[in-house]
Enzyme design. Sequence first.
Site, mmCIF file in Angstrom:
data_model
loop_
_atom_site.group_PDB
_atom_site.id
_atom_site.type_symbol
_atom_site.label_atom_id
_atom_site.label_comp_id
_atom_site.label_asym_id
_atom_site.label_seq_id
_atom_site.Cartn_x
_atom_site.Cartn_y
_atom_site.Cartn_z
ATOM 1 N N LYS A 71 59.819 -30.499 -33.310
ATOM 2 C CA LYS A 71 58.783 -29.582 -33.785
ATOM 3 C C LYS A 71 57.868 -29.262 -32.606
ATOM 4 O O LYS A 71 57.060 -30.085 -32.185
ATOM 5 C CB LYS A 71 57.962 -30.222 -34.913
ATOM 6 C CG LYS A 71 57.070 -29.191 -35.581
ATOM 7 C CD LYS A 71 55.771 -29.730 -36.103
ATOM 8 C CE LYS A 71 54.685 -29.829 -35.084
ATOM 9 N NZ LYS A 71 54.212 -28.587 -34.482
ATOM 10 N N GLU A 108 52.644 -40.491 -26.595
ATOM 11 C CA GLU A 108 52.038 -40.068 -25.321
ATOM 12 C C GLU A 108 50.782 -39.302 -25.698
ATOM 13 O O GLU A 108 50.854 -38.137 -26.111
ATOM 14 C CB GLU A 108 53.004 -39.161 -24.545
ATOM 15 C CG GLU A 108 54.279 -39.852 -24.081
ATOM 16 C CD GLU A 108 54.047 -40.821 -22.927
ATOM 17 O OE1 GLU A 108 52.956 -40.814 -22.330
ATOM 18 O OE2 GLU A 108 54.958 -41.612 -22.641
ATOM 19 N N CYS A 143 46.856 -33.939 -19.788
ATOM 20 C CA CYS A 143 46.394 -35.272 -20.179
ATOM 21 C C CYS A 143 46.037 -36.084 -18.941
ATOM 22 O O CYS A 143 45.261 -37.026 -19.020
ATOM 23 C CB CYS A 143 47.489 -35.980 -20.973
ATOM 24 S SG CYS A 143 49.077 -35.935 -20.128
ATOM 25 N N GLU A 196 37.886 -35.515 -23.771
ATOM 26 C CA GLU A 196 38.821 -34.836 -22.865
ATOM 27 C C GLU A 196 38.282 -33.428 -22.664
ATOM 28 O O GLU A 196 38.174 -32.671 -23.640
ATOM 29 C CB GLU A 196 40.189 -34.723 -23.543
ATOM 30 C CG GLU A 196 41.136 -35.831 -23.236
ATOM 31 C CD GLU A 196 42.553 -35.492 -23.705
ATOM 32 O OE1 GLU A 196 42.738 -35.296 -24.922
ATOM 33 O OE2 GLU A 196 43.461 -35.441 -22.870
HETATM 34 P P1 NAP Z 1 47.640 -32.022 -30.987
HETATM 35 O O1 NAP Z 1 46.641 -31.176 -31.662
HETATM 36 O O2 NAP Z 1 47.616 -33.472 -31.236
HETATM 37 O O3 NAP Z 1 49.068 -31.417 -31.376
HETATM 38 C C1 NAP Z 1 50.261 -31.936 -30.833
HETATM 39 C C2 NAP Z 1 51.397 -31.590 -31.756
HETATM 40 O O4 NAP Z 1 51.229 -32.290 -32.977
HETATM 41 C C3 NAP Z 1 51.471 -30.110 -32.105
HETATM 42 O O5 NAP Z 1 52.822 -29.744 -32.176
HETATM 43 C C4 NAP Z 1 50.770 -30.090 -33.452
HETATM 44 O O6 NAP Z 1 51.056 -28.969 -34.257
HETATM 45 C C5 NAP Z 1 51.320 -31.372 -34.048
HETATM 46 N N1 NAP Z 1 50.572 -31.837 -35.205
HETATM 47 C C6 NAP Z 1 49.249 -31.729 -35.468
HETATM 48 N N2 NAP Z 1 48.963 -32.279 -36.666
HETATM 49 C C7 NAP Z 1 50.124 -32.745 -37.177
HETATM 50 C C8 NAP Z 1 50.490 -33.404 -38.379
HETATM 51 N N3 NAP Z 1 49.589 -33.710 -39.314
HETATM 52 N N4 NAP Z 1 51.770 -33.736 -38.553
HETATM 53 C C9 NAP Z 1 52.686 -33.441 -37.624
HETATM 54 N N5 NAP Z 1 52.427 -32.805 -36.468
HETATM 55 C C10 NAP Z 1 51.150 -32.465 -36.238
HETATM 56 O O7 NAP Z 1 47.575 -31.846 -29.391
HETATM 57 P P2 NAP Z 1 47.599 -30.498 -28.554
HETATM 58 O O8 NAP Z 1 46.257 -29.848 -28.669
HETATM 59 O O9 NAP Z 1 48.807 -29.690 -28.861
HETATM 60 O O10 NAP Z 1 47.823 -31.079 -27.075
HETATM 61 C C11 NAP Z 1 46.786 -31.562 -26.310
HETATM 62 C C12 NAP Z 1 46.740 -33.083 -26.388
HETATM 63 O O11 NAP Z 1 47.981 -33.620 -25.946
HETATM 64 C C13 NAP Z 1 45.693 -33.677 -25.446
HETATM 65 O O12 NAP Z 1 45.015 -34.725 -26.087
HETATM 66 C C14 NAP Z 1 46.522 -34.198 -24.276
HETATM 67 O O13 NAP Z 1 45.909 -35.226 -23.553
HETATM 68 C C15 NAP Z 1 47.754 -34.644 -24.985
HETATM 69 N N6 NAP Z 1 48.900 -34.721 -24.057
HETATM 70 C C16 NAP Z 1 49.349 -35.959 -23.699
HETATM 71 C C17 NAP Z 1 50.402 -36.073 -22.793
HETATM 72 C C18 NAP Z 1 50.914 -37.417 -22.384
HETATM 73 O O14 NAP Z 1 52.022 -37.474 -21.843
HETATM 74 N N7 NAP Z 1 50.188 -38.515 -22.605
HETATM 75 C C19 NAP Z 1 50.996 -34.917 -22.275
HETATM 76 C C20 NAP Z 1 50.514 -33.675 -22.667
HETATM 77 C C21 NAP Z 1 49.461 -33.593 -23.576
HETATM 78 P P3 NAP Z 1 49.820 -28.033 -34.746
HETATM 79 O O15 NAP Z 1 49.232 -27.462 -33.517
HETATM 80 O O16 NAP Z 1 50.434 -27.065 -35.680
HETATM 81 O O17 NAP Z 1 48.789 -28.876 -35.425
#
Ligand code: NAP
Length: 488
Positions: free
Chosen positions: A184, A260, A294, A391
């Site tokens: 997804k 992650e 991140c 962040e």
């Molecule tokens: P996010 O809001 O947590 O969303 C990540 C993914 O999860 C999206 O595909 C999102 O879809 C999905 N999601 C959200 N709620 C969900 C639920 N209830 N059930 C299933 N899936 C759900 O994060 P983001 O804004 O896309 O990305 C930024 C974050 O990712 C930052 O915190 C960054 O630090 C972190 N990140 C970490 C790494 C690492 O390797 N540690 C790498 C890259 C990014 P929807 O948008 O439709 O909600």
Amino acid sequence: MPEPTTAACVAAVGKSLFIGGAWVDPAAGGSFPVYDPATGEALCEVADAGTRDGRRALDAAVGAQQAWAATAPRQRSEILRRAYEIVLARSEDLALLMTLEMGKPLAEARGEVDYAAEFLRWFSEEAVRIDGGFAVSPDGRSRLLVMRQPVGPSLLITPWNFPLAMGARKIAPAIAAGCTMVLKPAPQTPLSSLALAEILHEAGLPAGVLSVLPTSDPGPLVEPLLRSGQIRKVSFTGSTQVGRLLLAQAAEAVVKASMELGGNAPFLVFADADLDKAVDGAMAAKMRNMGEACTAANRIFVHESLAEEFGHRLAERMAALVVGPGTEPDVTVGPLIDDAARGKVSALVADALSRGAHTVTGGSALDRPGYFFAPTVLTGVSRDSELMRAEIFGPVAPIVSFTDEDEVVRAANDTEWGLVGYVFTENLSRALSVAERLEVGMVGLNTGLVSNPAAPFGGVKQSGLGREGGRVGIDEFLEYKYIATPSS
Ligand code: NAP
């Protein structure tokens, strides 16, 4: 500027959901728009997956698992190798597609295509190196055999900030291990994932091994999969907040989880640092992906003897960056992903200024279409500012001065996150001692870039569980099986 109707977009746009090796329409019909963050305008519509599509994809993954696990490692390796070659051959199209949906400058998008391709190559090499063990028990009465087997159907969930690489970093080890998958992608950037699905299909990935389900409403799709008892692994990259929620859902069916999650990286510049290296490092660690990483340097601690000079030099470099649509050749800073992201960055800067910070350069959103924010350097940032705890996920470099090594290490560790830290010093003993004391999964020592497909990427504390990439990346998709047999 290239139109979204270029060959790149046509390759992915207009596709339906990818389930069971075929492009299919969503059970309930429906689509949602994907926007260009450089203009705020819709690029195209993509098919919107719902609960029933999740079920179809799960059935495909479960149905394909046994035969896929039984394939020769060399066969899985060669599929990955072919996919690697196709990705490189289509590098320009994939980079343009990524820039259009996510906003990063084309040069950075090309870099991400290479980075993503490297995961395919790395795990094509690891697929043929899955080994086990044999031992005689200490009392000599048994023979202990250990084998490793694929964990089973896996659910992969990715964020929008690295649309191709985050998918490749999960899909490649899962293929190498012999797991089937449902991916997804983030709704802001589904096109790169759909393009990757097409490439893997062309590379010979059997039907059902990978399904890709963009959706505008992830909860009703994902939760039943996690609770189904048939998904055996969830690998998530995204925010800590969503990670916690998914872990709770995964707990019910005791699903193996890799997380992650977010970061709040400290960037430490000691009095004995090489200032040129430190400024270069800060530019890389802060400005890669417009700060939407991140691994982004979130809190820049500079020894008081260098703080003024460092702030001045960093501001000069930041002010020289060219902000604009990532598709324009000279642009080095693209837009933020959406209006909410830009609003959050503006609020964090306003909070820091209200607590006494000074703007050396930038400081505000740009008054033009799209979601641009000026590269910003703030000095004299108070440690109780909100941007020291959150962040930032934007092109804002907050500089805080320090005097004492122990005190700055304590401050660096004073966060619930622990993904990466950066240390700049020319003193080897200090470098090793500080690297050891930082509560993080990765350290950039005199460098602002740590990501490498051959290295274990991941964090400690609330930055996550498990590692991606490196020799250990495949372990996340394998289980140990131990066979006891008496000696004859
Ligand atoms: P996010 O809001 O947590 O969303 C990540 C993914 O999860 C999206 O595909 C999102 O879809 C999905 N999601 C959200 N709620 C969900 C639920 N209830 N059930 C299933 N899936 C759900 O994060 P983001 O804004 O896309 O990305 C930024 C974050 O990712 C930052 O915190 C960054 O630090 C972190 N990140 C970490 C790494 C690492 O390797 N540690 C790498 C890259 C990014 P929807 O948008 O439709 O909600």
